[in-house]
Design a protein around this motif. Structure first.
Motif, short mmCIF file in Angstrom:
data_model
loop_
_atom_site.label_atom_id
_atom_site.label_comp_id
_atom_site.label_asym_id
_atom_site.label_seq_id
_atom_site.Cartn_x
_atom_site.Cartn_y
_atom_site.Cartn_z
N ARG A 51 0.82 -1.22 0.00
CA ARG A 51 0.00 0.00 0.00
C ARG A 51 0.85 1.26 0.00
N LYS A 53 4.80 2.85 -1.30
CA LYS A 53 6.08 2.59 -1.99
C LYS A 53 7.27 2.77 -1.06
N TYR A 75 5.89 16.67 0.75
CA TYR A 75 5.40 15.42 0.20
C TYR A 75 4.48 15.74 -0.99
N ALA A 79 -2.28 11.73 -1.93
CA ALA A 79 -3.53 10.95 -2.05
C ALA A 79 -4.27 11.03 -0.71
N THR A 82 -2.02 7.46 3.07
CA THR A 82 -1.51 6.20 3.62
C THR A 82 -0.04 6.35 4.04
N ILE A 99 1.17 18.01 -0.66
CA ILE A 99 0.54 18.59 -1.85
C ILE A 99 -0.25 17.50 -2.58
N GLU A 100 -1.51 17.81 -2.91
CA GLU A 100 -2.35 16.86 -3.65
C GLU A 100 -3.29 17.70 -4.50
N GLU A 124 -3.03 21.73 -4.35
CA GLU A 124 -2.25 22.41 -5.39
C GLU A 124 -1.63 21.37 -6.31
N ASP A 144 5.50 11.02 -5.18
CA ASP A 144 4.86 9.81 -5.69
C ASP A 144 3.66 10.25 -6.52
N ILE A 145 3.93 10.68 -7.76
CA ILE A 145 2.84 11.08 -8.66
C ILE A 145 3.04 10.39 -10.00
N GLN A 147 2.92 10.85 -13.29
CA GLN A 147 2.86 11.83 -14.38
C GLN A 147 3.97 11.53 -15.37
C1 SAM Z 1 0.01 6.89 -6.41
S1 SAM Z 1 -0.97 8.12 -5.68
C2 SAM Z 1 -0.08 8.53 -4.22
C3 SAM Z 1 -0.13 7.53 -3.07
C4 SAM Z 1 0.47 8.09 -1.82
N1 SAM Z 1 1.75 8.69 -2.08
C5 SAM Z 1 0.66 7.05 -0.73
O1 SAM Z 1 1.66 6.32 -0.78
O2 SAM Z 1 -0.16 6.99 0.20
C6 SAM Z 1 -0.60 9.51 -6.66
C7 SAM Z 1 -1.32 10.77 -6.23
O3 SAM Z 1 -0.69 11.86 -6.87
C8 SAM Z 1 -1.67 12.82 -7.21
N2 SAM Z 1 -1.08 13.68 -8.26
C9 SAM Z 1 -0.78 13.34 -9.54
N3 SAM Z 1 -0.24 14.39 -10.17
C10 SAM Z 1 -0.18 15.40 -9.27
C11 SAM Z 1 0.28 16.74 -9.34
N4 SAM Z 1 0.80 17.27 -10.45
N5 SAM Z 1 0.18 17.50 -8.22
C12 SAM Z 1 -0.34 16.99 -7.07
N6 SAM Z 1 -0.79 15.74 -6.96
C13 SAM Z 1 -0.71 14.95 -8.05
C14 SAM Z 1 -2.87 11.98 -7.65
O4 SAM Z 1 -4.07 12.70 -7.57
C15 SAM Z 1 -2.79 10.81 -6.66
O5 SAM Z 1 -3.59 11.04 -5.54
#
Ligand code: SAM
Length: 221
Positions: A51, A53, A75, A79, A82, A99-100, A124, A144-145, A147
């Motif tokens: 759950r 990384k 961070y 999400a 977690t 940041i989310e 943001e 952890d995004i 993109q």
């Molecule tokens: C894989 S999930 C993250 C899981 C989280 N890091 C954890 O381990 O609990 C990726 C998250 O990044 C967010 N995200 C993606 N691109 C983003 C951006 N440019 N700025 C902020 N959040 C972003 C997505 O909405 C998603 O909630």
């Protein structure tokens, strides 16, 4: 006999069951469906490598995280929190700026932030660090995004917010960068790109916990 042994600041390993644990900052409360475990008066939360990384990287033997009890952390991609929740257990004297950009997951995340006093959520985009420029210089940058420009976004934040001597922790999802290439090729490309701009001090491929993902640890000199 003690079952939990110290691994890194605030991070413990339970040898018998091979799990990674943090000390629960809010005893009795779960954040996801993690196992709680009590030893003496201390309650621990199991940190599931499937759950998170960071837990997967720790389980695969990453040698350092740079996260300490008093760290300031930025961070990116929290999400619903977690992984942030476990970092919040570790940094009892530190603080996390999270940041989310998705309003839907931010709603759940805010409930958690209300209970834990060392997290500030920002709705943001990590691609626009100028929109959260009130965040101070930090000891650890975590991203952890999923993109396409994961490395570019990480480096923008690294340049703007990470202190000299600070650590960057970067989770890479190969398929978000290029579905046509093999993950191994992408990881090599990321390694080369990071090494041009910073110093990679450790690296792990995260399978079987996270397919086609890798985790990089860099240090700002
Ligand atoms: C894989 S999930 C993250 C899981 C989280 N890091 C954890 O381990 O609990 C990726 C998250 O990044 C967010 N995200 C993606 N691109 C983003 C951006 N440019 N700025 C902020 N959040 C972003 C997505 O909405 C998603 O909630």
């Amino acid at each position: 006999m003690k079952q939990l042994n110290y691994k890194f600041p605030g991070i413990f390993v339970r040898e018998k069951r091979k799990g990674i644990y943090t000390i629960n900052a809010i005893p009795g409360k779960r954040v996801y469906d993690e196992r709680l475990f009590k030893e003496g008066k201390t309650e621990y939360r199991q940190w599931d490598p499937e759950r998170s990384k960071l837990s997967a990287a720790l389980t695969k033997g990453i040698s350092q995280t740079g996260i300490n009890e008093d760290s300031l952390i930025l961070y990116l991609g929290s999400a619903s929190g977690t992984t942030v929740s476990h970092i919040s257990d570790i940094c009892t004297k530190g603080f996390i700026f999270a940041i989310e950009f998705s309003p839907r997951v931010m709603r759940d995340f805010i409930f958690m932030c209300e209970k834990r006093k060392n997290i500030a959520p920002f709705l943001e985009s990590a691609n626009h660090p100028e929109d959260y420029s009130q965040v101070p210089q930090v000891d650890v940058l975590y991203q952890d995004i999923a993109q396409r420009d994961q490395v570019g976004i990480f480096m923008k934040n690294y340049d703007k917010f990470l202190k000299k001597g600070g650590f960057g922790l970067l989770a890479i999802k190969a398929r978000s960068i290029d579905v046509t290439k093999k993950p191994k090729q992408i990881f090599k490309q990321v390694m080369d790109e990071l090494n041009q701009k910073t110093t990679v001090v450790d690296y792990r491929v995260l399978d079987p916990y996270e397919k086609d993902h890798a985790f990089f640890v860099v240090k700002k000199k």
